[in-house]
Motif scaffolding. Structure first.
Motif, PDB file in Angstrom:
ATOM      1  N   THR A 133       0.844  -1.201   0.000  1.00  0.00           N
ATOM      2  CA  THR A 133       0.000   0.000   0.000  1.00  0.00           C
ATOM      3  C   THR A 133       0.873   1.241   0.000  1.00  0.00           C
ATOM      4  O   THR A 133       1.791   1.368   0.815  1.00  0.00           O
ATOM      5  N   LYS A 134       0.596   2.154  -0.910  1.00  0.00           N
ATOM      6  CA  LYS A 134       1.354   3.399  -1.020  1.00  0.00           C
ATOM      7  C   LYS A 134       0.409   4.562  -0.739  1.00  0.00           C
ATOM      8  O   LYS A 134      -0.485   4.864  -1.538  1.00  0.00           O
ATOM      9  N   LEU A 135       0.586   5.187   0.438  1.00  0.00           N
ATOM     10  CA  LEU A 135      -0.254   6.307   0.846  1.00  0.00           C
ATOM     11  C   LEU A 135       0.234   7.594   0.193  1.00  0.00           C
ATOM     12  O   LEU A 135       1.435   7.787  -0.008  1.00  0.00           O
ATOM     13  N   HIS A 136      -0.701   8.496  -0.097  1.00  0.00           N
ATOM     14  CA  HIS A 136      -0.317   9.776  -0.684  1.00  0.00           C
ATOM     15  C   HIS A 136       0.422  10.650   0.325  1.00  0.00           C
ATOM     16  O   HIS A 136       1.219  11.509  -0.042  1.00  0.00           O
ATOM     17  N   LYS A 137       0.157  10.449   1.623  1.00  0.00           N
ATOM     18  CA  LYS A 137       0.909  11.113   2.678  1.00  0.00           C
ATOM     19  C   LYS A 137       0.776  10.288   3.952  1.00  0.00           C
ATOM     20  O   LYS A 137      -0.048   9.366   4.021  1.00  0.00           O
ATOM     21  N   SER A 138       1.575  10.608   4.964  1.00  0.00           N
ATOM     22  CA  SER A 138       1.599   9.797   6.179  1.00  0.00           C
ATOM     23  C   SER A 138       1.069  10.523   7.412  1.00  0.00           C
ATOM     24  O   SER A 138       0.941   9.926   8.473  1.00  0.00           O
ATOM     25  N   THR A 139       0.733  11.829   7.276  1.00  0.00           N
ATOM     26  CA  THR A 139       0.232  12.613   8.404  1.00  0.00           C
ATOM     27  C   THR A 139      -1.161  13.148   8.092  1.00  0.00           C
ATOM     28  O   THR A 139      -1.383  13.724   7.019  1.00  0.00           O
ATOM     29  N   TYR A 140      -2.092  12.959   9.045  1.00  0.00           N
ATOM     30  CA  TYR A 140      -3.491  13.342   8.832  1.00  0.00           C
ATOM     31  C   TYR A 140      -4.060  13.987  10.087  1.00  0.00           C
ATOM     32  O   TYR A 140      -3.540  13.814  11.182  1.00  0.00           O
ATOM     33  N   THR A 141      -5.165  14.719   9.906  1.00  0.00           N
ATOM     34  CA  THR A 141      -5.986  15.163  11.024  1.00  0.00           C
ATOM     35  C   THR A 141      -7.361  14.532  10.865  1.00  0.00           C
ATOM     36  O   THR A 141      -7.723  14.056   9.778  1.00  0.00           O
ATOM     37  N   LEU A 142      -8.138  14.538  11.955  1.00  0.00           N
ATOM     38  CA  LEU A 142      -9.486  13.987  11.885  1.00  0.00           C
ATOM     39  C   LEU A 142     -10.298  14.689  10.807  1.00  0.00           C
ATOM     40  O   LEU A 142     -10.072  15.862  10.503  1.00  0.00           O
ATOM     41  N   ASN A 143     -11.251  13.947  10.253  1.00  0.00           N
ATOM     42  CA  ASN A 143     -12.151  14.425   9.201  1.00  0.00           C
ATOM     43  C   ASN A 143     -11.474  14.518   7.833  1.00  0.00           C
ATOM     44  O   ASN A 143     -12.096  14.955   6.869  1.00  0.00           O
ATOM     45  N   GLU A 144     -10.218  14.114   7.752  1.00  0.00           N
ATOM     46  CA  GLU A 144      -9.545  14.044   6.449  1.00  0.00           C
ATOM     47  C   GLU A 144      -9.806  12.689   5.800  1.00  0.00           C
ATOM     48  O   GLU A 144     -10.148  11.704   6.471  1.00  0.00           O
ATOM     49  N   ASN A 145      -9.579  12.633   4.489  1.00  0.00           N
ATOM     50  CA  ASN A 145      -9.623  11.369   3.769  1.00  0.00           C
ATOM     51  C   ASN A 145      -8.217  10.787   3.659  1.00  0.00           C
ATOM     52  O   ASN A 145      -7.259  11.510   3.388  1.00  0.00           O
ATOM     53  N   ILE A 146      -8.115   9.482   3.884  1.00  0.00           N
ATOM     54  CA  ILE A 146      -6.872   8.766   3.606  1.00  0.00           C
ATOM     55  C   ILE A 146      -6.964   8.236   2.182  1.00  0.00           C
ATOM     56  O   ILE A 146      -7.957   7.608   1.809  1.00  0.00           O
ATOM     57  N   SER A 147      -5.945   8.510   1.392  1.00  0.00           N
ATOM     58  CA  SER A 147      -5.976   8.052  -0.001  1.00  0.00           C
ATOM     59  C   SER A 147      -4.618   7.503  -0.410  1.00  0.00           C
ATOM     60  O   SER A 147      -3.592   7.804   0.197  1.00  0.00           O
ATOM     61  N   GLY A 148      -4.642   6.690  -1.441  1.00  0.00           N
ATOM     62  CA  GLY A 148      -3.423   6.088  -1.951  1.00  0.00           C
ATOM     63  C   GLY A 148      -3.756   5.027  -2.977  1.00  0.00           C
ATOM     64  O   GLY A 148      -4.865   5.008  -3.541  1.00  0.00           O
ATOM     65  N   VAL A 149      -2.807   4.141  -3.226  1.00  0.00           N
ATOM     66  CA  VAL A 149      -3.036   3.015  -4.129  1.00  0.00           C
ATOM     67  C   VAL A 149      -2.529   1.735  -3.468  1.00  0.00           C
ATOM     68  O   VAL A 149      -1.561   1.754  -2.705  1.00  0.00           O
ATOM     69  N   VAL A 150      -3.236   0.658  -3.732  1.00  0.00           N
ATOM     70  CA  VAL A 150      -2.776  -0.669  -3.327  1.00  0.00           C
ATOM     71  C   VAL A 150      -2.173  -1.331  -4.555  1.00  0.00           C
ATOM     72  O   VAL A 150      -2.839  -1.459  -5.592  1.00  0.00           O
ATOM     73  N   GLU A 151      -0.917  -1.710  -4.450  1.00  0.00           N
ATOM     74  CA  GLU A 151      -0.223  -2.358  -5.561  1.00  0.00           C
ATOM     75  C   GLU A 151      -0.137  -3.854  -5.298  1.00  0.00           C
ATOM     76  O   GLU A 151       0.353  -4.280  -4.253  1.00  0.00           O
ATOM     77  N   ILE A 152      -0.640  -4.639  -6.247  1.00  0.00           N
ATOM     78  CA  ILE A 152      -0.570  -6.102  -6.163  1.00  0.00           C
ATOM     79  C   ILE A 152       0.362  -6.587  -7.254  1.00  0.00           C
ATOM     80  O   ILE A 152       0.212  -6.209  -8.426  1.00  0.00           O
ATOM     81  N   ILE A 153       1.322  -7.404  -6.860  1.00  0.00           N
ATOM     82  CA  ILE A 153       2.282  -7.970  -7.815  1.00  0.00           C
ATOM     83  C   ILE A 153       2.094  -9.481  -7.838  1.00  0.00           C
ATOM     84  O   ILE A 153       2.205 -10.148  -6.800  1.00  0.00           O
TER      85      ILE A 153
END
Length: 255
Positions: free
Chosen positions: A20-40
């Motif tokens: 899993t590759k997150l777009h960033k690693s620091t968040y506050t409440l009410n934010e969206n967590i986003s990224g991509v899951v890479e399957i090989i």
């Protein structure tokens, strides 16, 4: 060779991998967590029944007066429908989901992480673990700052098992424990404990536990019977004078 590869993949050798590759690693409440899951893909094709993301935190559970370290699942998110990953194939699946309001701030011993898993029938399920940092909202930070400006020192922060009446909403609560540092509060109070019950972009609701210092025989009896603890439920908006409001209600509990 194909059958042999399938047998090996079923026990995790040459099986598909997940990252899993997150777009960033620091968040506050009410934010969206986003990224991509890479399957090989591994050495053979495999049926992926599901990809799931789970949000975890650590907490302390009390059993028979003993404190036990445990983990809680705060949110589970299913990413996709079943599909087949071919040998050596690389596939990326984007995702986005909102942080639940019960996620604790990552301070002290508190940890929060996302675990990604592939559900593969008749095989060892690959997993990936990514730690993230959770910062308090602006209003929550305002509450914590106001308490320290009033003359309290943050002594510790713990994630604890939620009381029974709150467990439908959350498995854990995060408790901020403060001790008085100035003579005004130190004379009357042993400690102040804060739990954030609900947070939104425009408001924050807290539960304050005021532990009054024992004074005289009656005071010591109250402590012995756990009658010295008073609870206050407060809601703050962005237009409130947080420190003034806190000072007013806490002083009423000191009498």
């Amino acid at each position: 060779m194909s059958l042999f590869n399938k047998v090996l993949a079923s026990v995790g050798i040459g099986a598909a991998k997940v990252d899993t590759k997150l777009h960033k690693s620091t968040y506050t409440l009410n934010e969206n967590i986003s990224g991509v899951v890479e399957i090989i893909g591994g050495s053979t094709e495999q049926q992926i029944d599901a990809i799931y993301l789970t949000l975890h935190t650590n907490f302390i559970r009390e059993i028979d007066d003993k404190k036990i370290k445990d983990e809680a699942v705060l949110h589970k998110y299913k990413l996709n429908e079943p599909f087949t990953i071919q040998a050596d194939e690389k596939r990326q699946i984007p995702f986005s989901f909102s942080l639940p309001p019960v996620v604790p701030v990552t301070t002290g011993n508190s940890r929060v992480w996302i675990q990604t898993g592939l559900d593969i029938k008749n095989a060892v399920d690959p997993k990936d673990k990514d730690f993230i940092e959770i910062q308090p909202t602006r209003l929550a930070n305002g509450v914590l700052t106001a308490i320290q400006n009033m003359g309290f020192r943050l002594r510790k922060v713990d994630n604890e098992q939620a009381p029974s009446y709150l467990r439908r909403q959350t498995p854990i609560v995060q408790e901020f424990e403060f001790t008085p540092t100035n003579s005004t509060y130190r004379r009357y109070l042993d400690e102040l404990e804060i739990v954030f019950l609900h947070q939104s972009p425009n408001s924050v609701e807290i539960l304050v536990q005021v532990d009054r210092r024992a004074r005289g025989l009656g005071g010591f009896l109250s402590e012995a019977l756990d009658m010295d603890e008073s609870f206050i439920r407060l809601t703050f908006s962005e237009h409130d004078n947080i420190q003034a409001k806190l000072e007013q209600v806490i002083k009423t509990k000191m009498k």
